[in-house]
Design an enzyme around this catalytic site. Sequence first.
Site, PDB file in Angstrom:
ATOM      1  CE  LYS A 100      -4.522   1.225   0.516  1.00 46.76           C
ATOM      2  NZ  LYS A 100      -5.590   0.419   0.242  1.00 46.76           N
ATOM      3  CG  ASP A 128      -7.210   3.368  -1.120  1.00 47.22           C
ATOM      4  OD1 ASP A 128      -7.478   2.048  -0.981  1.00 47.22           O
ATOM      5  OD2 ASP A 128      -7.200   3.820  -0.110  1.00 47.22           O
TER       6      ASP A 128
HETATM    7  N1  GLU Z   1      -7.226   0.175  -3.144  1.00 50.79           N
HETATM    8  C1  GLU Z   1      -8.033  -1.118  -3.348  1.00 50.79           C
HETATM    9  C2  GLU Z   1      -7.940  -1.885  -2.396  1.00 50.79           C
HETATM   10  O1  GLU Z   1      -7.662  -1.346  -1.204  1.00 50.79           O
HETATM   11  C3  GLU Z   1      -7.688  -1.381  -4.856  1.00 50.79           C
HETATM   12  C4  GLU Z   1      -6.008  -2.192  -4.796  1.00 50.79           C
HETATM   13  C5  GLU Z   1      -5.692  -2.613  -6.097  1.00 50.79           C
HETATM   14  O2  GLU Z   1      -6.592  -2.685  -6.995  1.00 50.79           O
HETATM   15  O3  GLU Z   1      -4.341  -2.953  -6.388  1.00 50.79           O
HETATM   16  O4  GLU Z   1      -8.158  -3.059  -2.480  1.00 50.79           O
END
Ligand code: GLU
Length: 431
Positions: free
Chosen positions: A119, A159
């Site tokens: 993340k 996100d």
């Molecule tokens: N931000 C989204 C999540 O928390 C998507 C993450 C992604 O697609 O890599 O799952």
Amino acid sequence: MSQQQNNLNPQSEAHLHGPLFQNTLQNFDEAAKIINCDPNVAARLRKPRRSLTVSVPVRMDDYTVKVFTGYRVQYNSTLGPYKGGIRFHQNVDLPEVVGMAALMTFKNSVLGLPLGGAKGGVCVDPTRLSRTEKQNLTRRYTSEISAFVGPNKDIPAPDVGTDPQTMAWFMDTYSHEQGGYAQPGVVTGKPVEIGGSLGRNHATGLGVIYITERAMEVNQMQMAGSRIAVQGFGNVGSFAAKFAHERGARVVAVSDVTGGIFNGDGLNIPEVIEYVKQNKGVKGFPGSQEITNEQLLEVECEALLPCALEGQIDTHNAEKIKAKLIIEGANGPVTNAATKILDKRGIFIAPDVIANGGGVIVSYFEWVQDIMSFFWEEADVDSKLKAIILKAFDHVHKFKLEKNIDMRTAAMAASIARLEKAMLLRGLYPR
Ligand code: GLU
């Protein structure tokens, strides 16, 4: 051996720990016990592999330079390249990103994806930036972390506070830094014109609704005519509300940073979406009653969909929730302690790692399509998403019934079991 005895220098990692990570670790420890997880594997899974903190200097419109702080945490890559979103929000800090990166690891594992967990984020209020400032910030942040990402290394995505345009700037900057060769596979959630996938933009919201329908089914309820409350009206909440509305549910309440709106007969969601475009928030939507975000969570309804931020339902309001189902569109919206209270009260929770998995599932599809340079029809994307997300739900639900545990613990247990097998097969380097 207790974690404390195991930990030779507990102070050294205090800077990594915040409420979200603590919650995740509590959940982890409980689930690890249930499946008798190898203690050496558990010890490794309790810590992020690496955490990068970067300064992000940005030329503002008034020509001054402001320096923001950004992060990318790569939690675990046993199952594949690191994967997880980038958040632009004023509350982003290292402990939050660590917690989110841990959740991504367990999410990708329980969903059966060949991906690790990561993340990223920048501590900034993006609503106070102009488009140019946001672009400058995104490009410099990309550049600062570019040595650590790549189509086979770590693949970011949107996100909270980031969107397809942000991903386009990310892809462009990274491609320039690779000699100017287009590298669409470095990031997902891009616009379709530059290698994005059809169906990615609505994927998280659609997944939330597939899971709501299944959760209703196993609890002898049905979507048509049911009352639904949605907290958060961004990419996840607005699409979830739209798909619920299309399926005949009464979406009685929605909210965003401007506050909440309520109508017991059901809000006209397509009109709310239009209203938000014009007015930058749901507040004041004609024919609705004004409520607070706090009140929204306590609305009388069949399903409550928290699709905003973490820590919204904790011990102070868990007793007041009137919904029969909670479907976690956000990451970490219900604390572990609140989960126990709600479970005792017979409220069914579909946990984040499954409920909001639609986003990363279609990110996975986008990455595959970019690598193949061969693109799929939207209906194909939606149906493959449905198959993967419901398979994960059914597997976890069966385990929940067998062990008589809550869904969050069951999901974590299933996730750890897959990671454990893979980690034991790969072994420890050097050994
Ligand atoms: N931000 C989204 C999540 O928390 C998507 C993450 C992604 O697609 O890599 O799952």
